[in-house]
Each structure stands twice: as structure tokens, then as C-alpha cells.
Write a protein that holds these residues in place. Structure first.
Motif, short mmCIF file in Angstrom:
data_model
loop_
_atom_site.label_atom_id
_atom_site.label_comp_id
_atom_site.label_asym_id
_atom_site.label_seq_id
_atom_site.Cartn_x
_atom_site.Cartn_y
_atom_site.Cartn_z
N ASN A 14 0.81 -1.22 0.00
CA ASN A 14 0.00 0.00 0.00
C ASN A 14 0.84 1.28 0.00
O ASN A 14 0.33 2.37 0.25
N ILE A 15 2.13 1.11 -0.28
CA ILE A 15 3.01 2.27 -0.48
C ILE A 15 3.63 2.10 -1.86
O ILE A 15 4.09 1.02 -2.21
N ILE A 16 3.62 3.18 -2.65
CA ILE A 16 4.15 3.08 -4.01
C ILE A 16 5.61 2.64 -3.92
O ILE A 16 6.36 3.12 -3.08
N ARG A 17 5.98 1.67 -4.76
CA ARG A 17 7.36 1.16 -4.69
C ARG A 17 8.33 2.12 -5.33
O ARG A 17 8.06 2.71 -6.36
N PHE A 18 9.45 2.23 -4.67
CA PHE A 18 10.53 3.11 -5.13
C PHE A 18 11.64 2.22 -5.65
O PHE A 18 12.15 1.38 -4.91
N HIS A 19 11.97 2.35 -6.95
CA HIS A 19 12.99 1.48 -7.53
C HIS A 19 14.38 2.06 -7.40
O HIS A 19 15.31 1.39 -6.97
N ASN A 20 14.53 3.33 -7.77
CA ASN A 20 15.85 3.94 -7.79
C ASN A 20 15.71 5.42 -8.10
O ASN A 20 14.59 5.91 -8.27
N TRP A 21 16.84 6.10 -8.20
CA TRP A 21 16.75 7.50 -8.59
C TRP A 21 17.94 7.91 -9.45
O TRP A 21 18.98 7.27 -9.43
N ILE A 22 17.71 8.97 -10.24
CA ILE A 22 18.72 9.51 -11.13
C ILE A 22 18.94 10.96 -10.71
O ILE A 22 17.98 11.66 -10.39
N GLU A 23 20.18 11.38 -10.68
CA GLU A 23 20.45 12.74 -10.25
C GLU A 23 21.33 13.43 -11.29
O GLU A 23 22.30 12.87 -11.75
N ASN A 24 20.95 14.63 -11.68
CA ASN A 24 21.85 15.46 -12.48
C ASN A 24 21.90 16.85 -11.86
O ASN A 24 21.39 17.06 -10.75
N LYS A 25 22.51 17.79 -12.55
CA LYS A 25 22.71 19.12 -11.96
C LYS A 25 21.41 19.77 -11.51
O LYS A 25 21.32 20.34 -10.43
N LYS A 26 20.40 19.68 -12.38
CA LYS A 26 19.18 20.44 -12.13
C LYS A 26 18.05 19.64 -11.49
O LYS A 26 17.15 20.22 -10.88
N TYR B 84 4.56 2.32 -11.35
CA TYR B 84 3.47 3.06 -11.97
C TYR B 84 2.14 2.42 -11.58
O TYR B 84 1.92 1.23 -11.82
N ALA B 85 1.30 3.18 -10.93
CA ALA B 85 -0.02 2.68 -10.56
C ALA B 85 -0.94 2.88 -11.76
O ALA B 85 -1.38 4.00 -12.03
N GLU B 86 -1.18 1.80 -12.51
CA GLU B 86 -1.97 1.88 -13.74
C GLU B 86 -3.46 1.98 -13.41
O GLU B 86 -3.90 1.48 -12.39
#
Ligand code: ADP
Ligand code: MG
Ligand code: MG
Length: 273
Positions: A75-87, A95-97
């Protein structure tokens, strides 16, 4: 690591003040759809130090990492990973379809039966308790940060952008960032506050909103001193549960671990005399 080039970005599915959410598919595993939440980096963003990372991490990411270790909560949206750039910081999320936010769902629904409300609330409480146990105070729970899938009515809590770690010390009310109408009275009183009773206030708010399709409180005055307007068709047990969540002194409020033991969640068991 992940790169934005790994994804084929599709439609915009949500927009907030500082970011946008897109549906996307992972190029190499074509079938897998994800939601990409793109957050513009700002000067006042909060960063937290976390184990296993040399640099401080954006608070929203840091809090989602606490929820990521198995076992996860459905019941919590799953977090896979993250991408970081300068901005930007880009969160790669489940994705909850075919979902609506709870806000849209209530707007589009004529009346929610108590049995359906119970199903939604059980899932919501599971999410809240999971956050609490993992030391995460969500801090921005409201009906646009809750997704409901159609037609199964599976509930998913989203948006940890205002979340804070729960430590042995109480939280500071000046660090509360959530929506005004959902703020618990102890936060408005500018006192240090505890996450667990604040969560229970939110449980009352969400249950009230599901049953009435409007908010319990619209301003500071009513949160602190006002009484709630109740539908005549509301069951006695439901009213009792809402009232116990809305006890203004957090010390006397229903406790988080006792919410699901309330009579309203156990409709077939005999009424205690
Ligand atoms: P913000 O911090 O800007 O409020 P949210 O994380 O709440 O951003 O996302 C904004 C909106 O995007 C949500 O209200 C919802 O409609 C949609 N959304 C966000 N995450 C997802 C997701 N994983 N699946 C489907 N829709 C989503
Ligand atoms: Mg949001
Ligand atoms: Mg947010």
C-alpha cells in the motif's frame, strides 16, 4: 546506475509545484512501465545523511530508501531507484496503472458504502503503520497523495516530499510542511509533536473525507476548536472512531496500534455491553 536514456518517456500524469510525473517504459525490459517523478533542485531542499551513501541524499529519496528494504508494503508506491543530475532529481517509481487519486475518486463517486470505506481504510492504515515502523513521518497525507486503483480499489500512498525521519526526539512543528487543512492541532499550537498521534489525526481526516466527500476542517480555527458536521447515515461506530481520532490532546487520542481493533473494523463481532 540508471540513466534517463534507459527510458522511453510517455505522457505527463501529474504535476506539482516543483516537478512533474511522467509514465515511462524501460527500454531494455520493454513491458515494465514506471512513473518518473522529476523534481527540480532548489536551494532550500532538504538533504539527509544515510547509511551507505557518502553524500547527503534528497530527503524524499532518503525517506523512500527507508521503506524499500524487504518486506515492502503493497500500500506504499514502490521506489525502484533515482537519477540525479545538476538540475533535477528523478525518482523511478512503480506506476499505478488505471488509478485515480482518492480526491478524484471521491469527486466521481456518488456515495461510498461503509464496507468499501473499511476496505480502503484497512489499506491506508497498513501503509501508515508501515511508515511509522520504518521511522518515516509522511508529513503530507491528503487525498491527492493517495492513489486508488480502478476497479479493484487497491490503495497506494505516494509523495514523500515532506517526509521526516522519526527519531527518539519529538518532531518540531516548524518543520511540518504538509497541507494546512490536514495539520493536526498540536502542530498548530507550535509545540513539539509526536508522529504516531499525528498519524492518527490523519486517519480520522481520511475516514471523514471518504464518508462525507469533503474535508472535516477548512481552517485553523475549526481544527483547534470547531466541531465536525456528520452525515445522518453514518453508523454509530464510524462516528465513534472518527471522534476518537479527533481528540485534540494527542495524549488522549486513540493510539495507532489500537485503531484497527476499533469496533468499526469488526462489524460482525458482537457489541460489548
Ligand atoms: P508532488 O510532490 O508534486 O505533489 P506527487 O508525488 O504527489 O507530486 O505526484 C503528483 C501526481 O502525479 C499525483 O497526485 C498523481 O496523480 C500522479 N502520480 C504520482 N506518482 C504516481 C505513480 N507512481 N503512479 C501513477 N500516478 C502517479
Ligand atoms: Mg503530491
Ligand atoms: Mg510533494
Amino acid at each position: 546506475g540508471y540513466d534517463l536514456c534507459d527510458f522511453e518517456v510517455g505522457d505527463l500524469i501529474g504535476e506539482g509545484a516543483f516537478g512533474q510525473v511522467f509514465v515511462a517504459s524501460h527500454k531494455r525490459s520493454k513491458r515494465v512501465k514506471v512513473a518518473l517523478k522529476c523534481i527540480m533542485k532548489l536551494k532550500q531542499d532538504r538533504y539527509l545523511n544515510i547509511d551507505g551513501h557518502s553524500k547527503p541524499v534528497l530527503a524524499e529519496v532518503a525517506m523512500m530508501l527507508k521503506l524499500k528494504n524487504a518486506p515492502q508494503c503493497p500500500n506504499i508506491i514502490r521506489f525502484h531507484n533515482w537519477i540525479e543530475n545538476k538540475k533535477n532529481v528523478i525518482l523511478i517509481l512503480e506506476y499505478a496503472e488505471s488509478c485515480k487519486t482518492l480526491y478524484q475518486y471521491l469527486r466521481d463517486t456518488f456515495e461510498v458504502e461503509e464496507n468499501q470505506a473499511r476496505r480502503l481504510m484497512r489499506q491506508f492504515i497498513r501503509a501508515v503503520k508501515f511508515c511509522a515502523e520504518r521511522g518515516v513521518f509522511h508529513g503530507d497525507i491528503h487525498s491527492a497523495n493517495i492513489l486508488v486503483t480502478q476497479p479493484q480499489l487497491e490503495l497506494k500512498l505516494i509523495d514523500f516530499g515532506c517526509a521526516q525521519p522519526i527519531t527518539h526526539k519529538p518532531l518540531k512543528s516548524n518543520q511540518y510542511r504538509g497541507a494546512g487543512q490536514y495539520t493536526p492541532p498540536e502542530v498548530l499550537r507550535r509545540r513539539a509533536f509526536h508522529a504516531y498521534p499525528a498519524y492518527v489525526w490523519t486517519i480520522g481526516l481520511v475516514l471523514y473525507e471518504i464518508m462525507h466527500r469533503r474535508l472535516a476542517f477548512y481552517n485553523r480555527q475549526s481544527i483547534m476548536f470547531g466541531s465536525i458536521k456528520i452525515h445522518s447515515r453514518l453508523s454509530r461506530d464510524c462516528l465513534n472512531l472518527i471522534s476518537q481520532c479527533f481528540i485534540r490532546n494527542p495524549v488522549n487520542r486513540l493510539q495507532l496500534h489500537l485503531v484497527e481493533e476499533h469496533q468499526w473494523f469488526n462489524p460482525t463481532s458482537p457489541n460489548p455491553v
